[in-house]
Motif scaffolding. Structure first.
Motif, PDB file in Angstrom:
ATOM      1  N   LEU A  87     -23.290  26.224 -27.841  1.00  0.00           N
ATOM      2  CA  LEU A  87     -24.045  26.416 -28.591  1.00  0.00           C
ATOM      3  C   LEU A  87     -25.548  25.998 -28.627  1.00  0.00           C
ATOM      4  CD1 LEU A  87     -21.936  23.065 -30.253  1.00  0.00           C
ATOM      5  CD2 LEU A  87     -22.402  24.944 -31.385  1.00  0.00           C
ATOM      6  N   ILE A  88     -25.723  26.213 -27.438  1.00  0.00           N
ATOM      7  CA  ILE A  88     -26.610  26.161 -27.099  1.00  0.00           C
ATOM      8  C   ILE A  88     -28.329  27.397 -27.717  1.00  0.00           C
ATOM      9  CG2 ILE A  88     -28.998  25.922 -25.184  1.00  0.00           C
ATOM     10  CD1 ILE A  88     -27.794  23.347 -25.669  1.00  0.00           C
ATOM     11  N   PRO A  89     -27.561  28.002 -27.615  1.00  0.00           N
ATOM     12  CA  PRO A  89     -28.074  29.322 -28.649  1.00  0.00           C
ATOM     13  C   PRO A  89     -28.676  29.225 -29.857  1.00  0.00           C
ATOM     14  CG  PRO A  89     -26.451  30.317 -27.141  1.00  0.00           C
ATOM     15  CD  PRO A  89     -26.512  29.650 -27.142  1.00  0.00           C
ATOM     16  N   ILE A  90     -28.140  28.013 -31.010  1.00  0.00           N
ATOM     17  CA  ILE A  90     -28.097  28.248 -32.271  1.00  0.00           C
ATOM     18  C   ILE A  90     -29.078  27.084 -32.361  1.00  0.00           C
ATOM     19  CG2 ILE A  90     -26.995  26.613 -34.064  1.00  0.00           C
ATOM     20  CD1 ILE A  90     -24.155  27.922 -33.003  1.00  0.00           C
ATOM     21  N   LEU A  91     -29.230  26.089 -31.246  1.00  0.00           N
ATOM     22  CA  LEU A  91     -29.900  24.562 -31.114  1.00  0.00           C
ATOM     23  C   LEU A  91     -31.171  25.534 -30.393  1.00  0.00           C
ATOM     24  CD1 LEU A  91     -27.934  22.064 -29.585  1.00  0.00           C
ATOM     25  CD2 LEU A  91     -28.950  21.698 -31.727  1.00  0.00           C
ATOM     26  N   GLU A  92     -31.473  26.415 -29.706  1.00  0.00           N
ATOM     27  CA  GLU A  92     -32.409  27.249 -30.079  1.00  0.00           C
ATOM     28  C   GLU A  92     -33.588  27.678 -30.628  1.00  0.00           C
ATOM     29  OE1 GLU A  92     -31.370  29.938 -26.014  1.00  0.00           O
ATOM     30  OE2 GLU A  92     -32.035  27.758 -24.729  1.00  0.00           O
ATOM     31  N   LEU A  93     -32.500  28.190 -31.578  1.00  0.00           N
ATOM     32  CA  LEU A  93     -32.940  28.558 -33.255  1.00  0.00           C
ATOM     33  C   LEU A  93     -33.814  28.106 -33.906  1.00  0.00           C
ATOM     34  CD1 LEU A  93     -30.076  31.704 -33.627  1.00  0.00           C
ATOM     35  CD2 LEU A  93     -32.272  32.457 -33.045  1.00  0.00           C
ATOM     36  N   MET A  94     -32.194  26.740 -33.683  1.00  0.00           N
ATOM     37  CA  MET A  94     -33.450  25.804 -34.845  1.00  0.00           C
ATOM     38  C   MET A  94     -34.360  25.341 -34.593  1.00  0.00           C
ATOM     39  SD  MET A  94     -29.713  23.478 -35.138  1.00  0.00           S
ATOM     40  CE  MET A  94     -29.725  22.292 -35.681  1.00  0.00           C
ATOM     41  N   ALA A  95     -34.845  25.275 -33.124  1.00  0.00           N
ATOM     42  CA  ALA A  95     -35.378  24.965 -32.088  1.00  0.00           C
ATOM     43  C   ALA A  95     -37.365  25.371 -32.192  1.00  0.00           C
ATOM     44  CB  ALA A  95     -36.038  23.867 -30.746  1.00  0.00           C
ATOM     45  N   PHE A  96     -37.209  27.195 -33.025  1.00  0.00           N
ATOM     46  CA  PHE A  96     -37.567  27.801 -32.775  1.00  0.00           C
ATOM     47  C   PHE A  96     -38.329  27.488 -34.434  1.00  0.00           C
ATOM     48  CE2 PHE A  96     -38.862  32.197 -34.235  1.00  0.00           C
ATOM     49  CZ  PHE A  96     -40.345  32.164 -33.279  1.00  0.00           C
ATOM     50  N   TRP A  97     -36.833  28.051 -35.326  1.00  0.00           N
ATOM     51  CA  TRP A  97     -37.781  27.950 -36.626  1.00  0.00           C
ATOM     52  C   TRP A  97     -37.772  26.773 -37.011  1.00  0.00           C
ATOM     53  CZ3 TRP A  97     -36.845  24.840 -40.737  1.00  0.00           C
ATOM     54  CH2 TRP A  97     -36.894  25.656 -42.401  1.00  0.00           C
ATOM     55  N   GLY A  98     -38.166  25.188 -35.993  1.00  0.00           N
ATOM     56  CA  GLY A  98     -38.794  23.768 -36.555  1.00  0.00           C
ATOM     57  C   GLY A  98     -40.191  24.272 -36.393  1.00  0.00           C
ATOM     58  N   ASP A  99     -40.075  24.852 -35.561  1.00  0.00           N
ATOM     59  CA  ASP A  99     -42.331  25.726 -34.556  1.00  0.00           C
ATOM     60  C   ASP A  99     -42.459  25.857 -35.546  1.00  0.00           C
ATOM     61  OD1 ASP A  99     -41.432  23.445 -32.068  1.00  0.00           O
ATOM     62  OD2 ASP A  99     -40.992  25.534 -31.174  1.00  0.00           O
ATOM     63  N   GLU A 100     -41.608  27.583 -35.707  1.00  0.00           N
ATOM     64  CA  GLU A 100     -42.517  27.601 -37.059  1.00  0.00           C
ATOM     65  C   GLU A 100     -43.008  27.234 -38.198  1.00  0.00           C
ATOM     66  OE1 GLU A 100     -43.647  31.159 -36.065  1.00  0.00           O
ATOM     67  OE2 GLU A 100     -43.553  30.859 -34.411  1.00  0.00           O
ATOM     68  N   HIS A 102     -42.577  24.141 -39.247  1.00  0.00           N
ATOM     69  CA  HIS A 102     -42.982  22.702 -38.984  1.00  0.00           C
ATOM     70  C   HIS A 102     -44.137  22.459 -39.786  1.00  0.00           C
ATOM     71  CE1 HIS A 102     -42.882  18.160 -38.749  1.00  0.00           C
ATOM     72  NE2 HIS A 102     -42.334  17.315 -38.262  1.00  0.00           N
ATOM     73  N   PRO A 103     -44.603  21.582 -41.089  1.00  0.00           N
ATOM     74  CA  PRO A 103     -46.005  21.557 -42.043  1.00  0.00           C
ATOM     75  C   PRO A 103     -47.091  20.950 -40.685  1.00  0.00           C
ATOM     76  CG  PRO A 103     -43.830  20.433 -42.766  1.00  0.00           C
ATOM     77  CD  PRO A 103     -43.453  20.630 -41.437  1.00  0.00           C
ATOM     78  N   GLU A 104     -46.803  20.284 -39.746  1.00  0.00           N
ATOM     79  CA  GLU A 104     -47.575  20.017 -38.811  1.00  0.00           C
ATOM     80  C   GLU A 104     -48.358  21.579 -38.355  1.00  0.00           C
ATOM     81  OE1 GLU A 104     -46.503  16.649 -36.181  1.00  0.00           O
ATOM     82  OE2 GLU A 104     -46.248  15.086 -38.428  1.00  0.00           O
ATOM     83  N   ASN A 105     -47.622  22.058 -37.869  1.00  0.00           N
ATOM     84  CA  ASN A 105     -47.827  23.278 -37.596  1.00  0.00           C
ATOM     85  C   ASN A 105     -48.862  23.945 -37.995  1.00  0.00           C
ATOM     86  OD1 ASN A 105     -46.403  22.175 -34.923  1.00  0.00           O
ATOM     87  ND2 ASN A 105     -44.872  23.807 -35.269  1.00  0.00           N
ATOM     88  N   SER A 106     -48.625  23.689 -39.494  1.00  0.00           N
ATOM     89  CA  SER A 106     -49.484  25.181 -40.566  1.00  0.00           C
ATOM     90  C   SER A 106     -50.633  24.647 -41.152  1.00  0.00           C
ATOM     91  CB  SER A 106     -49.070  24.868 -42.128  1.00  0.00           C
ATOM     92  OG  SER A 106     -47.218  24.715 -42.127  1.00  0.00           O
TER      93      SER A 106
END
Length: 106
Positions: A87-100, A102-106
């Protein structure tokens, strides 16, 4: 008629339901092995009952190992199983998506 992938997604969601399981798996991936208290400390918003339940469900789904040491005070360690590591590749994709996104990163 349901498509075959619909059933697969439903199964995955049934195993990984709730917000805590994904985070617990990520913590175990990041740190390899964690004790109960360390997980609880990292998830300060989770109750003891909820954490215990989530750990038991992850263990019964064969996604994490629970290693109990016969000592006083009791010591229990948790780690990912080989199945859990898939499941780690899914978690890594979720983390990448969140980084991209996340409102604080806009």
């Amino acid at each position: 008629m349901a498509k075959p992938h619909d059933c697969s997604i439903k199964y995955t969601l049934s195993v990984m339901s709730g917000k805590w399981k994904w985070i617990i798996l990520w913590l175990l991936h990041r740190d390899n092995v964690k004790r109960y208290g360390e997980i609880k400390k990292d998830l300060d918003d989770i109750t003891h009952k909820m954490l215990s339940q989530q750990l038991k469900e992850l263990e019964s789904s064969l996604l994490i190992n629970r290693k109990e040491y016969n000592q006083i005070p009791p010591k229990v360690e948790y780690s990912l199983t080989e199945k859990g590591k898939t499941l780690i590749p899914i978690l890594e994709l979720m983390a990448f998506w969140g980084d991209e996104h996340h409102p604080e990163n806009s």
